[in-house]
Write a protein that holds these residues in place. Structure first.
Motif, PDB file in Angstrom:
ATOM      1  N   ASP A  27       0.794  -1.233   0.000  1.00 26.01           N
ATOM      2  CA  ASP A  27       0.000   0.000   0.000  1.00 26.01           C
ATOM      3  C   ASP A  27       0.827   1.284   0.000  1.00 26.01           C
ATOM      4  OD1 ASP A  27      -2.535   1.471   0.306  1.00 26.01           O
ATOM      5  OD2 ASP A  27      -1.806   1.871   2.322  1.00 26.01           O
ATOM      6  N   GLY A  28       1.833   1.389   0.877  1.00 28.45           N
ATOM      7  CA  GLY A  28       2.571   2.640   0.995  1.00 28.45           C
ATOM      8  C   GLY A  28       3.248   3.075  -0.285  1.00 28.45           C
ATOM      9  N   LEU A  29       3.694   2.103  -1.080  1.00 30.10           N
ATOM     10  CA  LEU A  29       4.395   2.431  -2.322  1.00 30.10           C
ATOM     11  C   LEU A  29       3.451   2.934  -3.403  1.00 30.10           C
ATOM     12  CD1 LEU A  29       6.734  -0.671  -2.267  1.00 30.10           C
ATOM     13  CD2 LEU A  29       7.428   1.700  -1.885  1.00 30.10           C
ATOM     14  N   ALA A  30       2.177   2.595  -3.287  1.00 30.23           N
ATOM     15  CA  ALA A  30       1.192   3.040  -4.275  1.00 30.23           C
ATOM     16  C   ALA A  30       0.685   4.445  -3.981  1.00 30.23           C
ATOM     17  CB  ALA A  30       0.005   2.083  -4.310  1.00 30.23           C
ATOM     18  N   PHE A  31       1.008   4.968  -2.795  1.00 28.79           N
ATOM     19  CA  PHE A  31       0.502   6.279  -2.379  1.00 28.79           C
ATOM     20  C   PHE A  31       0.962   7.381  -3.329  1.00 28.79           C
ATOM     21  CE2 PHE A  31       1.628  10.058   0.345  1.00 28.79           C
ATOM     22  CZ  PHE A  31       0.358  10.585   0.366  1.00 28.79           C
ATOM     23  N   ASN A  32       2.263   7.456  -3.588  1.00 31.03           N
ATOM     24  CA  ASN A  32       2.755   8.524  -4.445  1.00 31.03           C
ATOM     25  C   ASN A  32       3.974   8.115  -5.265  1.00 31.03           C
ATOM     26  OD1 ASN A  32       4.338  11.460  -4.701  1.00 31.03           O
ATOM     27  ND2 ASN A  32       2.112  11.582  -4.832  1.00 31.03           N
ATOM     28  N   LEU A  33       4.850   7.290  -4.684  1.00 31.82           N
ATOM     29  CA  LEU A  33       6.120   6.973  -5.331  1.00 31.82           C
ATOM     30  C   LEU A  33       5.938   6.262  -6.667  1.00 31.82           C
ATOM     31  CD1 LEU A  33       9.237   6.893  -5.231  1.00 31.82           C
ATOM     32  CD2 LEU A  33       9.023   4.678  -4.081  1.00 31.82           C
ATOM     33  N   LEU A  34       5.203   5.152  -6.679  1.00 31.03           N
ATOM     34  CA  LEU A  34       5.082   4.386  -7.919  1.00 31.03           C
ATOM     35  C   LEU A  34       4.317   5.134  -9.010  1.00 31.03           C
ATOM     36  CD1 LEU A  34       4.695   0.584  -7.146  1.00 31.03           C
ATOM     37  CD2 LEU A  34       6.432   1.754  -8.493  1.00 31.03           C
ATOM     38  N   PRO A  35       3.186   5.770  -8.719  1.00 27.80           N
ATOM     39  CA  PRO A  35       2.550   6.564  -9.781  1.00 27.80           C
ATOM     40  C   PRO A  35       3.493   7.611 -10.361  1.00 27.80           C
ATOM     41  CG  PRO A  35       1.053   6.306  -7.938  1.00 27.80           C
ATOM     42  CD  PRO A  35       2.371   5.756  -7.486  1.00 27.80           C
ATOM     43  N   ARG A  81       6.277  13.653  -1.206  1.00 21.53           N
ATOM     44  CA  ARG A  81       5.232  14.570  -0.757  1.00 21.53           C
ATOM     45  C   ARG A  81       5.580  15.337   0.506  1.00 21.53           C
ATOM     46  NH1 ARG A  81      -0.182  13.349  -2.020  1.00 21.53           N
ATOM     47  NH2 ARG A  81      -0.699  14.856  -0.388  1.00 21.53           N
ATOM     48  N   ALA A  82       6.557  14.861   1.269  1.00 18.14           N
ATOM     49  CA  ALA A  82       6.771  15.392   2.618  1.00 18.14           C
ATOM     50  C   ALA A  82       6.971  16.899   2.634  1.00 18.14           C
ATOM     51  CB  ALA A  82       7.955  14.678   3.278  1.00 18.14           C
ATOM     52  N   ARG A  83       7.925  17.410   1.864  1.00 17.55           N
ATOM     53  CA  ARG A  83       8.235  18.836   1.922  1.00 17.55           C
ATOM     54  C   ARG A  83       7.047  19.702   1.501  1.00 17.55           C
ATOM     55  NH1 ARG A  83      11.803  19.998   5.613  1.00 17.55           N
ATOM     56  NH2 ARG A  83      13.958  19.417   5.133  1.00 17.55           N
ATOM     57  N   GLN A  84       6.377  19.335   0.413  1.00 13.09           N
ATOM     58  CA  GLN A  84       5.288  20.175  -0.063  1.00 13.09           C
ATOM     59  C   GLN A  84       4.104  20.183   0.894  1.00 13.09           C
ATOM     60  OE1 GLN A  84       4.608  17.677  -3.731  1.00 13.09           O
ATOM     61  NE2 GLN A  84       2.454  17.923  -3.184  1.00 13.09           N
ATOM     62  N   TYR A 133      10.657   5.926   1.518  1.00 15.47           N
ATOM     63  CA  TYR A 133      10.211   5.774   0.130  1.00 15.47           C
ATOM     64  C   TYR A 133       8.733   6.124  -0.019  1.00 15.47           C
ATOM     65  CZ  TYR A 133      14.610   3.443  -0.874  1.00 15.47           C
ATOM     66  OH  TYR A 133      15.935   3.172  -1.039  1.00 15.47           O
ATOM     67  N   SER A 134       7.938   5.887   1.011  1.00 15.38           N
ATOM     68  CA  SER A 134       6.502   6.138   0.914  1.00 15.38           C
ATOM     69  C   SER A 134       6.158   7.616   0.966  1.00 15.38           C
ATOM     70  CB  SER A 134       5.761   5.401   2.038  1.00 15.38           C
ATOM     71  OG  SER A 134       5.917   3.996   1.911  1.00 15.38           O
ATOM     72  N   GLY A 192       4.582  20.102   4.212  1.00 12.93           N
ATOM     73  CA  GLY A 192       5.054  20.622   5.482  1.00 12.93           C
ATOM     74  C   GLY A 192       5.381  19.571   6.505  1.00 12.93           C
ATOM     75  N   LEU A 193       5.898  18.416   6.049  1.00  9.56           N
ATOM     76  CA  LEU A 193       6.248  17.317   6.947  1.00  9.56           C
ATOM     77  C   LEU A 193       7.759  17.147   7.034  1.00  9.56           C
ATOM     78  CD1 LEU A 193       3.655  14.627   5.791  1.00  9.56           C
ATOM     79  CD2 LEU A 193       3.453  16.197   7.721  1.00  9.56           C
ATOM     80  N   ILE A 194       8.185  16.472   8.089  1.00  6.01           N
ATOM     81  CA  ILE A 194       9.593  16.145   8.260  1.00  6.01           C
ATOM     82  C   ILE A 194       9.699  14.654   8.568  1.00  6.01           C
ATOM     83  CG2 ILE A 194       9.633  16.661  10.745  1.00  6.01           C
ATOM     84  CD1 ILE A 194      12.486  17.777  10.276  1.00  6.01           C
ATOM     85  N   ILE A 195      10.801  14.040   8.113  1.00  2.00           N
ATOM     86  CA  ILE A 195      11.053  12.613   8.331  1.00  2.00           C
ATOM     87  C   ILE A 195      12.199  12.493   9.329  1.00  2.00           C
ATOM     88  CG2 ILE A 195      11.522  10.389   7.250  1.00  2.00           C
ATOM     89  CD1 ILE A 195      10.812  11.733   4.552  1.00  2.00           C
ATOM     90  N   LYS A 196      12.026  11.605  10.327  1.00  2.25           N
ATOM     91  CA  LYS A 196      13.030  11.454  11.374  1.00  2.25           C
ATOM     92  C   LYS A 196      13.336   9.970  11.615  1.00  2.25           C
ATOM     93  CE  LYS A 196      13.971  14.270  14.211  1.00  2.25           C
ATOM     94  NZ  LYS A 196      15.137  15.157  14.416  1.00  2.25           N
ATOM     95  N   THR A 197      14.560   9.689  12.079  1.00  4.56           N
ATOM     96  CA  THR A 197      14.919   8.333  12.495  1.00  4.56           C
ATOM     97  C   THR A 197      14.610   8.157  13.976  1.00  4.56           C
ATOM     98  OG1 THR A 197      17.184   9.054  12.963  1.00  4.56           O
ATOM     99  CG2 THR A 197      16.751   8.113  10.784  1.00  4.56           C
ATOM    100  N   ILE A 198      14.459   6.890  14.382  1.00  2.00           N
ATOM    101  CA  ILE A 198      14.338   6.541  15.800  1.00  2.00           C
ATOM    102  C   ILE A 198      15.571   5.725  16.165  1.00  2.00           C
ATOM    103  CG2 ILE A 198      12.910   5.454  17.568  1.00  2.00           C
ATOM    104  CD1 ILE A 198      10.559   5.624  15.687  1.00  2.00           C
TER     105      ILE A 198
END
Length: 310
Positions: free
Chosen positions: A99-107, A248-251, A243-244, A253-259
């Motif tokens: 599912d996550g890959l179909a959200f935006n990356l693959l299209p 879209r993250a920057r546009q 990858y998911s 207003g999101l940020i990606i972080k490691t744990i």
């Protein structure tokens, strides 16, 4: 075996009942039943488990259905090769993903590939983590793109990329500018995929191993829904592969972080195909395109969000 018998057999295998196959083929139920029985007699084995709810393939039926699907795929490839470059340029590429890959990356990637090869068409099927490898092994796709936790049998791995469990949130979140531990998430509304997703399984395992209990405020089996919920909920946090969300993250207003947990680094993103399945020149070109695009976007995302993982 006659073509009619095989055609009726595959219709029943696909629909799960003779009555449904009858409606699909516009053929009488008695005729389909008679041809199925004739096929089983010819082969000397039963092909279906029969019940009041319908007909399900048994082991022998699965073997025959898989052979028929592979034979049909091989025939399509042979016809394309015989017709030459023009036919190759009109290739349909069947892709399956989670599912996550179909959200935006693959299209996004498919659209970009079609700019280079405008007469190529795609059929994209979105399945669960359990469904996708079966579609690969059964020859029902040309390529699978999915996240995995451990090696699998019966598939050929064409490329593999590290894909740890990361978190994403609004870029003005109080946790956005600091290192994050699992226990830090308890103070905020956590949004998670359901337990069928490999990322949820890995996240829950890591929580148990670190004595952290997290009760999500929202759970869903569709990533696009989780993503939108995070965007609309103050303080919300969710888990994802980079990858998911990378496109879209920057546009948004999101940020990606490691744990900071090694247990969350056990997933990888793989390009897979059926073991030993022949590939057309156009399909090989798509493999190369995907591998190069994923490598490039991975490096860009790591740099943009300062992601440190192996």
């Amino acid at each position: 075996m006659h073509n009619t018998e095989i055609r009726y057999f595959m219709a029943v295998a696909t629909t799960g009942s003779i009555s449904a196959a009858s409606q699909q083929l516009f053929v009488a139920i008695s005729a389909i039943s008679r041809h199925i029985q004739r096929l089983e007699t010819r082969l000397g084995v039963t092909l279906f488990e029969r019940s009041p709810r319908g007909m399900q393939l048994n082991d022998a039926g699965h073997i025959l259905a898989n052979h028929v699907r592979r034979s049909m795929a091989d025939m399509e490839l042979a016809v394309a090769e015989l017709q030459g470059i023009k036919a190759v340029a009109q290739t349909t590429i069947r892709v399956v993903c989670t599912d996550g890959l179909a959200f935006n990356l693959l299209p996004n990637l498919m659209a970009k590939f079609r700019l280079l090869h405008p007469r190529v068409s795609f059929i994209l099927t979105v399945g669960t983590g359990r469904q996708v490898p079966e579609l690969v092994r059964n020859g029902e796709c040309d390529l699978a793109i999915r996240f995995i936790l451990s090696p699998e049998s019966g598939v050929e791995v064409l490329a593999s990329f590290p894909s740890p469990v990361l978190i994403f949130m609004k870029d003005d979140h109080p946790l956005a500018e600091r290192d994050i531990q699992l226990a830090d998430l308890n103070a905020w509304p956590v949004v998670l995929p359901d337990q069928s997703a490999t990322i949820r399984q890995l996240f829950d395992l890591s929580c148990r191993m670190n004595n952290v209990f997290i009760d999500p405020v929202f759970t869903c089996n569709h990533f696009s829904t989780l993503y939108e919920f995070v965007c609309q909920t103050p303080g919300a946090i969710s888990v994802s592969s980079h990858y998911s969300v990378m496109t879209r993250a920057r546009q948004d207003g999101l940020i990606i972080k490691t744990i900071n947990r090694d247990q969350l680094s056990q997933r990888s993103l793989q390009l897979q195909s059926e073991m030993g399945k022949p590939r057309s020149a156009m399909l090989d070109a798509f493999f190369v395109f995907l591998r190069e695009e994923l490598q490039q976007r991975d490096q860009q995302c790591r740099k943009e969000f300062d992601l440190q993982f192996r």
